[in-house]
Design a protein around this motif. Structure first.
Motif, PDB file in Angstrom:
ATOM      1  N   SER A 139     -99.044  -2.369  71.502  1.00 52.49           N
ATOM      2  CA  SER A 139     -99.642  -1.231  70.780  1.00 52.49           C
ATOM      3  C   SER A 139     -98.694  -0.037  70.856  1.00 52.49           C
ATOM      4  CB  SER A 139    -100.996  -0.854  71.383  1.00 52.49           C
ATOM      5  OG  SER A 139    -101.976  -1.809  71.060  1.00 52.49           O
ATOM      6  N   MET A 140     -98.655   0.726  69.766  1.00 54.14           N
ATOM      7  CA  MET A 140     -97.723   1.847  69.665  1.00 54.14           C
ATOM      8  C   MET A 140     -98.355   2.969  68.851  1.00 54.14           C
ATOM      9  SD  MET A 140     -94.510  -0.515  68.583  1.00 54.14           S
ATOM     10  CE  MET A 140     -94.243  -2.055  69.470  1.00 54.14           C
ATOM     11  N   ALA A 141     -97.793   4.156  69.007  1.00 51.34           N
ATOM     12  CA  ALA A 141     -98.206   5.299  68.199  1.00 51.34           C
ATOM     13  C   ALA A 141     -97.005   6.205  68.016  1.00 51.34           C
ATOM     14  CB  ALA A 141     -99.345   6.060  68.882  1.00 51.34           C
ATOM     15  N   TYR A 142     -97.038   7.017  66.976  1.00 56.92           N
ATOM     16  CA  TYR A 142     -95.970   7.973  66.741  1.00 56.92           C
ATOM     17  C   TYR A 142     -96.169   9.225  67.584  1.00 56.92           C
ATOM     18  CZ  TYR A 142     -93.584   5.600  62.943  1.00 56.92           C
ATOM     19  OH  TYR A 142     -92.829   4.715  62.232  1.00 56.92           O
ATOM     20  N   ALA A 143     -95.039   9.812  67.981  1.00 60.06           N
ATOM     21  CA  ALA A 143     -95.036  11.077  68.699  1.00 60.06           C
ATOM     22  C   ALA A 143     -93.760  11.825  68.335  1.00 60.06           C
ATOM     23  CB  ALA A 143     -95.119  10.850  70.210  1.00 60.06           C
ATOM     24  N   LEU A 144     -93.682  13.075  68.744  1.00 59.29           N
ATOM     25  CA  LEU A 144     -92.490  13.891  68.529  1.00 59.29           C
ATOM     26  C   LEU A 144     -91.679  13.904  69.827  1.00 59.29           C
ATOM     27  CD1 LEU A 144     -90.948  15.896  66.625  1.00 59.29           C
ATOM     28  CD2 LEU A 144     -92.185  17.716  67.836  1.00 59.29           C
ATOM     29  N   TYR A 145     -90.486  13.326  69.786  1.00 56.55           N
ATOM     30  CA  TYR A 145     -89.582  13.338  70.929  1.00 56.55           C
ATOM     31  C   TYR A 145     -88.569  14.470  70.732  1.00 56.55           C
ATOM     32  CZ  TYR A 145     -91.537   8.754  71.979  1.00 56.55           C
ATOM     33  OH  TYR A 145     -92.405   7.729  72.276  1.00 56.55           O
ATOM     34  N   TYR A 146     -88.287  15.211  71.807  1.00 59.58           N
ATOM     35  CA  TYR A 146     -87.390  16.358  71.667  1.00 59.58           C
ATOM     36  C   TYR A 146     -86.414  16.434  72.841  1.00 59.58           C
ATOM     37  CZ  TYR A 146     -90.690  18.659  74.878  1.00 59.58           C
ATOM     38  OH  TYR A 146     -91.482  18.977  75.957  1.00 59.58           O
ATOM     39  N   ASN A 147     -85.227  16.957  72.545  1.00 63.16           N
ATOM     40  CA  ASN A 147     -84.157  17.093  73.517  1.00 63.16           C
ATOM     41  C   ASN A 147     -84.348  18.414  74.273  1.00 63.16           C
ATOM     42  OD1 ASN A 147     -81.502  18.047  74.535  1.00 63.16           O
ATOM     43  ND2 ASN A 147     -80.733  16.150  73.628  1.00 63.16           N
TER      44      ASN A 147
END
Length: 438
Positions: free
Chosen positions: A155-163
């Motif tokens: 199972s997966m979901a979208y997220a915002l990854y940031y540096n």
């Protein structure tokens, strides 16, 4: 579903599947003797940073299964760019694997071919019961009201990854929560040869995932209640334009991203060339590319305003990988044993830990490995603000034709021709004309 780019031929092939599947046939190595073979062929989708990474993750588990059962599993890891068309060809020719991964969004399309084993009560009982699985994951296994065409695996979901360091150097204290904030933040980050946000304009299904979520935020579903394509509504047009505008109008996505396919945006993020990426369950990929956990953060994907939730506050599709069985396999018992093994509590913990995904099996979710801050964001998204893509037979064509429309609009934006409402609507009208008539 993860990192998919289906070729346009899929839109042509699927109608053939619906008539050819009834002709029967046998999977690769099937046919002839009635003796049960002591082997299975397994097509696994590319989940890791590379096909070689997947082989290193999976082969020890397949060896374990062989030791326990005496059944050898012949593994092929199939790139996402090829997977859908390989499956469609297998359903028509009868020359395919015994067990395979499918993106969960394809479940209804492939179910309509009649080529996959239905997971009725008896079959679920053979793998430990249907109630072992999380309901949201079961919601993307086929048409509602019918026996599922597959079993949830990851199972997966979208997220915002940031540096984190790029944010700190730009004086940005927290990740953006709304799209207006993302654009504002993005303009501060897009300078000195660096870009704010990564995208993959040539990755058709990623295009679909992004515009589907934006469509929900604009009140559009892309299909009517009776399953007819509805690509040209004002909400659908606004959603596609908003996504492409991140490059053409807002200029926070590099023009070169118009040609990006599978994983290229993740490589740019890992190498410090972009500050943010909208992706599903990406932590394991970043680690494989040399990033340490303290270098990046994760936050819910943006919404128009306020907090994520249902309806216009949706911020992810229900992403994931399902495990399916070709029903003409000559080793049906072995195939069920393999599905039971792969969805067992122990294997779910091993595999989902390796890929940074979330187990769709309830008991495995309780393992401490899935209580990290990054996975907590994804679990909360799946539980409260994710929506399944339409479970309609034409879903795979939708991914192909609308994904291609978005790809073409990105190419135009990269060439200095930003999207307009009229140009977007024209592309979506062309896409709708390519869908089967109902």
């Amino acid at each position: 579903m993860r990192r998919i780019r289906a070729a346009a031929v899929g839109a042509v092939t699927l109608p053939l599947v619906l008539t050819a599947a009834a002709c029967g046939g046998g999977s690769s190595g099937h046919g002839g003797s009635n003796e049960q073979p002591k082997s299975l062929t397994y097509w696994a989708s590319n989940q890791g940073a590379s096909i070689e990474v997947d082989k290193k993750v999976l082969q020890p588990e397949l060896d374990k299964f062989e030791k326990e059962t005496g059944i050898k599993v012949k593994l092929e890891v199939v790139p996402w760019a090829d997977l859908l068309n390989r499956i469609l060809t297998a359903t028509t020719s009868g020359q395919g694997p015994d067990v395979l991964n499918i993106g969960n969004t394809w479940s209804a399309s492939l179910q309509s071919s009649g080529a996959l084993l239905p997971w009725n009560a008896e079959n679920f009982e053979a793998i430990g019961g249907k109630d072992r699985f999380v309901p949201s994951a079961l919601g993307s296994t086929g048409v509602r009201g019918q026996d599922p065409a597959a079993v949830p695996l990851y199972s997966m979901a979208y997220a915002l990854y940031y540096n984190k360091s790029m944010f700190k150097n730009a004086g940005i204290e927290k990740p953006p929560a709304t799209w207006d904030e993302l654009v504002e933040t993005g303009k501060k980050l897009s300078k000195d040869g660096k870009w704010a946000l990564g995208a993959e304009g040539s990755n058709l299904s990623n295009n679909i995932h992004q515009v589907f979520v934006l469509g929900k935020q604009h009140g559009a579903d892309f299909f009517t209640a009776d399953g007819k394509a509805d690509f040209t509504s004002d909400g659908a047009v606004a959603a596609v334009k908003q996504y492409v505008d991140l490059m053409g109008k807002d200029k926070i996505v590099a023009p070169g991203n118009a040609e990006y396919a599978q994983n290229q945006s993740l490589s740019d993020f890992a190498n410090g060339n972009t500050a943010m990426v909208l992706w599903q369950t990406a932590s394991a990929t970043f680690q494989a590319q040399g990033m340490t956990e303290d270098e990046w953060g994760v936050a819910p994907a943006p919404v128009p305003s306020g907090a994520p939730g249902q309806g216009t506050a949706t911020n992810s599709m229900v992403a994931g990988i399902n495990l399916a069985v070709f029903k003409n396999t000559r080793n049906i018992d072995g195939a069920k044993k393999f599905v039971k093994f792969m969805t067992s509590d122990g294997e779910q913990t091993i595999l989902n830990t390796a890929y940074g995904s979330i187990p769709p099996v309830k008991a495995a979710q309780q393992d401490p490995a899935f209580n990290t801050p990054a996975l907590a964001v994804l679990r909360d998204t799946l539980a409260t603000s994710a929506t399944a893509l339409p479970q309609v037979p034409e879903e795979s064509q939708f991914e192909t034709v609308v994904g291609t429309a978005v790809k073409e609009l990105f190419a135009e934006a990269a060439a200095g021709r930003p999207a307009t409402t009229e140009s977007v609507r024209a592309k979506l009208e062309k896409a709708q004309q390519q869908m089967p008539k109902k």
